[in-house]
Design an enzyme around this catalytic site. Structure first.
Site, PDB file in Angstrom:
ATOM      1  CE1 TYR A  52      -6.792  25.211  26.050  1.00  0.00           C
ATOM      2  CE2 TYR A  52      -5.591  24.418  24.307  1.00  0.00           C
ATOM      3  CZ  TYR A  52      -6.552  25.312  24.689  1.00  0.00           C
ATOM      4  OH  TYR A  52      -7.184  26.107  23.913  1.00  0.00           O
ATOM      5  CB  SER A 215     -15.665  25.132  20.528  1.00  0.00           C
ATOM      6  OG  SER A 215     -14.902  24.791  21.605  1.00  0.00           O
ATOM      7  N   PRO A 216     -15.389  24.489  16.978  1.00  0.00           N
ATOM      8  CG  PRO A 216     -14.194  23.310  15.025  1.00  0.00           C
ATOM      9  CD  PRO A 216     -14.029  23.995  16.466  1.00  0.00           C
ATOM     10  N   GLY A 220     -23.285  26.547  22.633  1.00  0.00           N
ATOM     11  CA  GLY A 220     -23.170  27.167  23.933  1.00  0.00           C
ATOM     12  C   GLY A 220     -21.590  27.411  24.281  1.00  0.00           C
ATOM     13  CG  PHE A 226     -23.753  21.426  16.411  1.00  0.00           C
ATOM     14  CD1 PHE A 226     -23.853  21.035  15.197  1.00  0.00           C
ATOM     15  CD2 PHE A 226     -22.726  22.291  16.795  1.00  0.00           C
ATOM     16  CE1 PHE A 226     -22.953  21.613  14.030  1.00  0.00           C
ATOM     17  CE2 PHE A 226     -21.864  22.728  15.781  1.00  0.00           C
ATOM     18  CZ  PHE A 226     -22.084  22.557  14.442  1.00  0.00           C
TER      19      PHE A 226
END
Length: 305
Positions: A52, A215-216, A220, A226
């Protein structure tokens, strides 16, 4: 915030963790505010990886926490290793060197949990076992786990290692439901019925491995969020409806949807906005009804058989 027992270990952690990938983009003062606010909101679990920010995220965390009142023993640090530029590396040498690098950057004597970061097709489980034993006996790592691995890959590791694997970190969100789709479409002749991950969710539940959702808010492969995205009007309409009903944000509803699953999944959220993070953790105060959970699943574009 409700505590969650992590796998078969004696670790009790916050039901929502903070992903620290984006810390590398913040100043020490900004990062300190994020970390302090997270702890004050009940978050005591911080997820890192050696890659990271090419290590800068871990460095920033260590420098930032000095500006807070937080003590090392009051938080849990998880980091990951195994991804190198253009390839994966689970060799004994690389695992040990990666941990030493993370310890130095995090300015700590031990890592609470180390995850193998994605599968390595050239993995030699005997080497992993040797590395884990050295790291555990030296006190550098207390617990171990994996990320994005299927049941057979985990079983292969388990044949050689002495430690329990307590975590499997997997991509999971309302718009990334691969782990659920095949379970709901058993024996159906449609694409949703294809088993793509060897029933990894059920495997983890059977073996008391905590599933962490990375990545909740993403759809994709890290294409974007979203939530509030005009590309997904149906799911956002439902998210907003429930947000108003429960007096929380749409993002918190998306996390509440994950928390509602009986597998006791631990979402790893990556927001670096202190106010947004405070809103998100309110998801732990809400339990969606079964009907609401399925309404969201369908609004996300999924059909029930």
């Amino acid at each position: 915030m409700e505590k969650l027992q992590i796998g078969t270990s004696n670790i009790s952690a916050s039901g929502i963790g903070l992903g620290c990938m984006r810390l590398s983009t913040l100043s020490k003062k900004e990062a300190a505010r994020v970390i302090q606010n997270a702890v004050e909101a009940g978050v005591d679990f911080f997820d890192h990886a050696d890659i990271y920010g090419k290590g800068k995220a871990e460095e920033t965390f260590a420098e930032a926490i000095k500006l807070t009142s937080i003590q090392r023993e009051d938080i849990l640090l998880q980091t990951k290793c195994g991804i190198r530029k253009g390839y994966f590396d689970f060799s004994k040498k690389h695992i040990i060197e990666s941990v030493d690098g993370s310890l130095q950057r995090l300015q700590t004597d031990y890592i609470d949990i180390l995850l193998l970061h994605r599968p390595d097709a050239l993995m030699e489980p005997e080497e992993v076992a040797e590395a884990f034993s050295i790291l555990e006996k030296s006190g550098k790592v207390r617990q171990f786990g994996v990320s994005n691995q299927n049941p057979m890959q985990i079983e292969l590791l388990n044949q050689y290692i002495e430690q329990n694997l307590i975590i499997n970190q997997l991509q999971f969100s309302l718009m990334h439901t691969v782990m659920l789709d095949a379970e709901l479409n058993v024996n159906m002749q449609n694409s949703a019925g294809i088993v793509r991950d060897s029933s990894v969710m059920d495997y983890c539940r059977l073996h008391n491995m905590t599933v962490q959702a990375w990545s909740p808010f993403q759809y994709g492969m890290i294409k974007g969020s979203f939530v509030g995205n005009d590309q997904f009007p149906e799911v956002n309409t439902k998210l907003q409806e429930l947000a108003e009903q429960y007096n929380i944000t749409a993002s918190a509803v998306a996390i509440a949807w994950i928390l509602r699953h009986p597998a006791k999944i631990q979402p790893i959220v990556g927001s670096m906005n202190p106010e947004r993070l405070l809103d998100i953790v309110k998801a732990s105060e809400v339990k969606l009804t079964r009907k609401e959970w399925y309404e969201l699943y369908r609004a996300a574009g999924n059909e029930l058989p």
